[in-house]
Design a protein around this motif. Structure first.
Motif, PDB file in Angstrom:
ATOM      1  N   VAL A 238       2.214   2.265  -3.377  1.00 37.56           N
ATOM      2  CA  VAL A 238       1.282   3.026  -4.208  1.00 37.56           C
ATOM      3  C   VAL A 238       1.388   4.511  -3.873  1.00 37.56           C
ATOM      4  O   VAL A 238       1.472   5.370  -4.758  1.00 37.56           O
ATOM      5  CB  VAL A 238      -0.154   2.521  -3.984  1.00 37.56           C
ATOM      6  CG1 VAL A 238      -1.146   3.404  -4.714  1.00 37.56           C
ATOM      7  CG2 VAL A 238      -0.282   1.080  -4.447  1.00 37.56           C
ATOM      8  N   LEU A 239       1.428   4.825  -2.580  1.00 37.61           N
ATOM      9  CA  LEU A 239       1.528   6.230  -2.180  1.00 37.61           C
ATOM     10  C   LEU A 239       2.833   6.839  -2.683  1.00 37.61           C
ATOM     11  O   LEU A 239       2.864   7.983  -3.138  1.00 37.61           O
ATOM     12  CB  LEU A 239       1.465   6.342  -0.659  1.00 37.61           C
ATOM     13  CG  LEU A 239       0.123   5.978  -0.036  1.00 37.61           C
ATOM     14  CD1 LEU A 239       0.202   6.043   1.486  1.00 37.61           C
ATOM     15  CD2 LEU A 239      -0.953   6.927  -0.528  1.00 37.61           C
TER      16      LEU A 239
ATOM     17  N   GLY B 269       0.828  -1.210   0.000  1.00 42.45           N
ATOM     18  CA  GLY B 269       0.000   0.000   0.000  1.00 42.45           C
ATOM     19  C   GLY B 269       0.859   1.256   0.000  1.00 42.45           C
ATOM     20  O   GLY B 269       0.573   2.225  -0.707  1.00 42.45           O
TER      21      GLY B 269
ATOM     22  N   CYS C  29      -0.601   1.809 -10.588  1.00 44.64           N
ATOM     23  CA  CYS C  29      -0.913   1.590  -9.176  1.00 44.64           C
ATOM     24  C   CYS C  29      -1.931   0.481  -8.932  1.00 44.64           C
ATOM     25  O   CYS C  29      -1.865  -0.222  -7.928  1.00 44.64           O
ATOM     26  CB  CYS C  29      -1.444   2.883  -8.555  1.00 44.64           C
ATOM     27  SG  CYS C  29      -0.214   4.186  -8.509  1.00 44.64           S
TER      28      CYS C  29
ATOM     29  N   LYS D  64       2.893   7.729  -6.333  1.00 42.00           N
ATOM     30  CA  LYS D  64       2.204   8.997  -6.586  1.00 42.00           C
ATOM     31  C   LYS D  64       3.051  10.180  -6.111  1.00 42.00           C
ATOM     32  O   LYS D  64       3.073  11.218  -6.761  1.00 42.00           O
ATOM     33  CB  LYS D  64       0.832   8.971  -5.918  1.00 42.00           C
ATOM     34  CG  LYS D  64      -0.104   7.982  -6.617  1.00 42.00           C
ATOM     35  CD  LYS D  64      -1.519   8.084  -6.142  1.00 42.00           C
ATOM     36  CE  LYS D  64      -1.720   7.333  -4.851  1.00 42.00           C
ATOM     37  NZ  LYS D  64      -3.037   7.597  -4.276  1.00 42.00           N
TER      38      LYS D  64
END
Ligand code: ATP
Ligand code: ATP
Ligand code: MG
Ligand code: MG
Lengths: 242, 224, 225, 240, 242
Positions: B155-156, B152, B201, B159
């Motif tokens: 993914v952050l 998780g 993502c 970005k």
């Protein structure tokens, strides 16, 4: 083999071990009992340094526990410890649980360690469970693997902290049987337990603790038939009644 | 008009691919490095002495508590004054790796703390050394707790990599900004940028969810 | 840039940073409350057995998690007017932050609820409580305690994300730093002061998290079994 | 001096803005181009070195120059006096000014009409237009955007703002991306202001050289050709 | 009061309850025992619908469990359930644990519920622990609160799933004493337990289960002195030996 001389321990303000003096001879089996919170676990956890003492001397196998000069890691390899909650490594099979420490700590060659591990597992009655993971075993089976894991290090002393109290009633005897076999081979043992049948059968001595102190200590016959203090009498009446 | 704009955008697909490539490349390198560093810091923080642990904790707070853009600027524009001259790509990698390491460090610490104390005591009692305890007993079990939030976090971080465009790297977001000059339709351009990020993502999100389900199935999920 | 670091200019711009700080705080606060509402609704939908409510919630959460906030912000900012909805920038900003953080909060709340042991649920069932009573009396109060630390973690993320609102002309903390950088050509001063202000907010929230955990520690939780 | 460094390096490093047509932009193929970009290329040719562009947002432009990552800053930047406290500006290479634009056919038909209380006026953060708008329309609601001129046009086109204020050449250049007649660009200027390149004060040699360069290209007409193509007409649109 | 007629249940492929037929009369106390995994918990959990049955009839208090026409929530208010792990609400005090369901489910006025709650807690010997949180209570105390919590709903039936097996040995008797008191007041009870002393004292019937089926059922005297099957003999020898 194990000698407490005036040992004291505090958890913050709580005085959990009060002036403990106790010596366990080689090949002796000592059962420790007493009410919950009386310090039984703390007592035996001190022996292999899982808890630190704050006062007094504790000598195990001629080495002073807590002395900076003592190599605790080395001393621990001589002491087996069996936990109430088994604490098997869940990501390793039964056989791997038994061989992990011998291969990594004792540097036993893998093949040799596996051979010894298989023999030990067979000895505790789990010849068919070498490759089972702990989650695939019943509580009694897990505890027997845990005992085999300790034996795999060929320890001089074995410590047991309520080894059967997390077990279903019908599994208790299979574990006790293994413990009796180990005792009869001459292992030095300290066992925290309320299984009085076990104490009667193999213990040379029963130690009764209350509120951090050793209140009474004697042979099982003396202790069960003629407890000397009110506290031990009250305790015995509770655990033997049902 | 939208149609023309779309065609115009499609014509600059090489630029878009370059941007996507840059985003993937930046993320990939810094996530790999950041994971290694993060695990190292996490293990140190969970086992090291109080001083080391506090030092790592302070660093993690500083990084988590300030905007990433500022960190990137400091690395790219201020470090040279201390004699460390970096090109934009290296500076971006360093910034993003550091950011990743700090977040991953926290995840790893939580994972290590989630391993039952009895496991460590069992390992202690059989005489395993600190490193053996970590390697053989604690980390393999911590991984169960660490993996889902780790993915998780990836993914952050992917970005967050868009911030690196501020020092002149042409990543996916920057391609969006460039495209807006010629095709003045922010909605359309950034929707396409969004699709680009989604493509990178979403598979990771699915992976995180799978891992999470596997872990919680092993623990028996609650029916309400 | 550092050797001429001008504290004097920073002091001169301090009122501006102060205003920015205040703006960031209230924008974040309002957004966070909104995000909580969004998160609770999404989580409630997600916990339903039926696909009808669960699927849209899942899709929404995935879409938000897989795309950058910037894209979502523009989507709202440029997209809403096409639907004839013209809102002030700060409202769009708050909306974007709330919708974005809401997706993350939904997952946090769900994890909190699922962390409540099965036995608690069964105890509620066995004493004849309805679903709503169980949720209200047994599960949510316990889940709330578990979720406070990750909720505050998300709040920290939200505060930093609010910097993006400067892109759609909402005056906040980041904007103050940019002004100092571009009016006076003092980028180091601008960015370092901005970072310091965010750090103050970060430690404030962290302190709050610690305080809430301490407060929870006062009220014992977790049975001995 | 800096010029020696540049010669030794064989490379002139120029910081430009990612998005700022017609001065600096990226064409469909991804190549950097624009009025300021071509002028910088001309400088490199005259120096006999190759050129490297570093492209940044407005935020990154100034630190890039000040930290020495770039030798000079080439953008549509107004040399204000406070800014000149920090960096050395060249002579102006052109004069421009902020102008007001609105959506064609709307109720804001003149510069004055934008001054009404509550009118939403879009400006670029940190640009001169921001200050001019605040001065000219004290009653209006000024909204500062970050990210480049096209956003202002988009905001006005979408109705998020009633009027926009920006550099006239930028407005003219950027509005061509829309169908003809989308915007009304007011003829009068809010201000007249110069645009200049910048370098650091410790690069005096480069500053003197650049001023000489600007004089030269002004005299031989190359500057005018550049500005006519990029700024004063839509010619570049046809080729890009 | 409780009647199983040919009840079957599967967990996926696992047949956990096999053709169970059993009826419990009002005021009767039935003890259920058997090896781990034999389906004891599943059996009593079916009674208040914590588990669904797949075949056969189960009638409790004249209502059919699992019938869509039966209001299960209402039926559950008539059935108290005591868990092995207590499952007290950790965020509520002892008194709040007891009054929660009466005030919210039965809509008893708060003052009245609190008065009743205090009396119940006093009855289980916890008059001084009204405001203690579960984490401040010992296991035996928690389990007594859990029993009071059930009694607070004035149920017609009480079900116990190994209520003492998570307890320290000295705490077992304090819980058993409370259970005996409840039984002697005439409550209909089904108790999964291995405490044979309790069975002897208050049970009218002992039911022995193995592998999902009821293997034997009879009075405690019959069962303990003359178990009829090999399986029950083996089981009894294991749990009574130590
Ligand atoms: N890590 C600790 N920190 C503080 N107090 C502790 C800690 N471990 C044990 N205690 C306290 O020390 C006392 C003795 O604990 P100990 O576990 O040794 O008792 P015990 O006799 O083993 O009890 P039991 O039969 O419940 O296992 C108890 O009051 C306990 O609450
Ligand atoms: N939710 C479930 N899903 C799948 N299998 C289950 C589930 N609950 C129980 N089982 C299985 O059903 C069988 C009976 O379980 P049950 O808990 O009723 O046994 P028990 O007699 O209560 O055992 P114990 O004495 O260990 O509590 C076991 O094999 C168990 O693994
Ligand atoms: Mg203990
Ligand atoms: Mg059971």
């Amino acid at each position: 083999m194990i000698e407490f001389r005036g040992v004291n321990k505090w958890f913050g303000p709580l005085h959990v071990l009060k002036d403990i003096t106790l010596s366990v001879e080689p090949r002796e089996v000592v059962v420790v009992c007493g009410p919950s919170g009386s310090g039984k676990s703390t007592l035996i956890r001190c022996i292999n340094g899982l808890e630190a003492t704050q006062d007094g001397d504790l000598v195990v196998d001629d080495k002073r526990v807590g002395d900076p000069a003592t190599n605790m890691t080395l001393l621990r390899t001589e002491i087996g410890f069996v936990f109430q909650q088994f604490n098997l490594y869940p990501h390793k099979t039964a056989l791997e649980n038994v061989t992990l420490a011998p291969t990594h700590v004792r540097k036993t060659p893998r093949a040799e360690a596996e051979k010894a591990g298989r023999e030990l597992l067979a000895k505790v009655g789990l010849a068919d469970k070498f490759n089972a993971y702990p989650s695939e075993l019943s509580g009694g089976q897990q505890q027997r693997v845990a005992i085999a894991r300790c034996l795999g290090m060929r320890p001089k002393i074995m410590l047991f902290d309520e080894p059967t109290s997390a077990l279903d009633p019908e599994m208790i005897s299979e574990v006790l049987d293994v413990m009796i076999a180990v005792a009869e081979e001459g292992m030095t043992m300290m066992v925290v337990t309320h299984e009085m049948g076990f104490a009667r059968r193999v213990a040379q001595r029963v130690v009764f603790m209350d509120q951090g102190a050793i209140v009474e200590s004697g042979t099982p016959e003396e202790f069960f038939s003629a407890p000397r203090t009110d506290r031990s009498r009250a305790f015995l009446s509770k655990i033997l009644r049902h | 008009m939208i149609w023309e704009q779309l065609q115009d955008l499609i014509r600059s697909y090489p630029l878009a691919l370059r941007g996507l490539g840059m985003t993937v490349m930046l993320s990939l390198i810094s996530l790999v490095l950041g994971t290694l560093l993060g695990f190292g810091l996490g293990v140190l923080r969970a086992t090291g002495n109080r001083f080391i642990s506090a030092a790592i904790g302070t660093w993690v707070d500083l990084i988590r508590g300030t905007p990433f853009l500022v960190q990137i600027f400091l690395i790219f524009f201020i470090l040279p004054e201390l004699g460390v001259e970096l090109d934009a790509f290296t500076a971006g990698i360093i910034g993003l790796t550091n950011l990743a390491a700090c977040f991953i460090c926290e995840i790893v610490v939580a994972g290590i703390r989630a391993v039952p104390k009895g496991q460590i005591e069992a390992a202690l009692a059989s005489g395993l050394s600190l490193w053996q305890r970590m390697r053989q007993v604690v980390l393999p079990q911590a991984m169960r707790v660490v993996l889902p939030p780790l993915v998780g976090q990836y993914v952050l971080l992917i970005k967050d990599s868009s911030v690196v465009s501020a020092i002149g790297l042409t990543d996916l977001t920057r391609v969006g900004w460039l495209a807006v000059q010629r095709v003045p339709n922010g909605l359309l351009v950034f929707a396409i940028v969004g699709v680009g990020y989604f493509l990178v993502c979403y598979p990771l999100i699915l992976l995180a969810r799978r891992l999470e389900r596997r872990m919680s199935a092993a623990h028996g999920e609650v029916k309400l | 840039m550092l050797e001429n670091f001008s504290f004097r200019t920073i002091v001169e711009y301090l009122p501006l940073f102060g205003q920015g700080l205040v703006a960031t705080v209230w924008l974040s606060l309002v957004s966070f409350v909104g995000a909580l509402a969004v998160g609770i609704v999404l989580c409630a939908m997600n916990l339903q057995r039926g696909r009808l409510l669960q699927a849209p919630a899942k899709i929404y959460i995935d879409a938000i998690r897989a795309t950058p906030l910037l894209v979502q912000l523009y989507f709202l900012y440029f997209g809403l007017p096409r639907l004839g909805i013209i809102l002030p920038e700060f409202v769009v900003g708050i909306l974007a932050l709330a919708l974005n953080s809401g997706a993350y909060l939904a997952e946090i709340i769900r994890a909190g609820i699922l962390s409540i042991s099965r036995g608690q649920v069964e105890a509620g069932v066995a004493s004849g409580m309805t679903y709503v009573q169980r949720m209200r009396l047994v599960i949510l109060p316990q889940a709330f305690r578990v979720t406070i630390p990750p909720l505050l973690g998300q709040a920290i993320v939200l505060v930093k994300d609010s910097a993006l609102l400067s892109l759609i002309s909402v005056a906040e903390l980041t904007r103050a730093g940019q002004l100092l950088a571009s009016d006076r050509f003092m980028p180091a001063e601008g960015f370092i002061t901005t970072a310091a202000c965010y750090l103050v907010l970060y430690y404030g929230l962290k302190g709050l998290a610690g305080l809430s955990e301490w407060w929870l520690g006062l009220r014992p939780m977790g049975s001995r079994a | 001096g800096t010029l020696d460094d540049i010669t030794a390096r064989g490379e002139l490093r120029v910081a430009v803005q990612t998005q700022g047509p017609p001065f600096s932009m990226v064409d469909a193929a991804g190549a950097r181009t624009g009025s300021a970009v071509e002028l910088a290329e001309l400088m490199a040719t005259e120096m006999g070195v190759k050129i490297t562009f570093l492209d940044f947002d407005w935020d990154g432009l100034i630190p890039a120059l000040m930290s020495g990552k770039a030798d000079l800053l080439v953008a549509d930047m107004t040399p204000t006096l406070p800014r000149a406290m920090k960096v050395a500006f060249t002579k102006p290479f052109m004069f421009t000014g902020s102008t007001v634009f609105t959506k064609a056919g709307g109720k804001f038909g003149s510069t004055e009409s934008c001054g009404a209380a509550g009118t939403k006026i879009a400006v670029l953060l940190g640009a001169t237009g921001e200050k001019e708008a605040k001065k000219a329309f004290p009653e209006a609601d000024i909204k500062s955007y970050k990210g480049g001129g096209p956003l202002l046009l988009d905001a006005v086109n979408n109705g998020q703002a009633d009027c926009g204020v920006n550099d006239v050449s930028a407005v003219k250049g950027q509005s061509t991306a829309y169908p003809a007649g989308t915007f009304t660009i007011m003829p009068e200027m809010l201000s007249k202001e110069p645009l200049a390149f910048a370098t650091r004060y410790d690069s005096q040699d480069l500053l003197i050289w650049m001023n000489l360069f600007l004089d030269q290209v002004a005299l031989d007409g190359r500057l005018q050709t550049n500005l006519d193509y990029w700024v004063n007409s839509d010619d570049w649109k046809k080729d890009h």
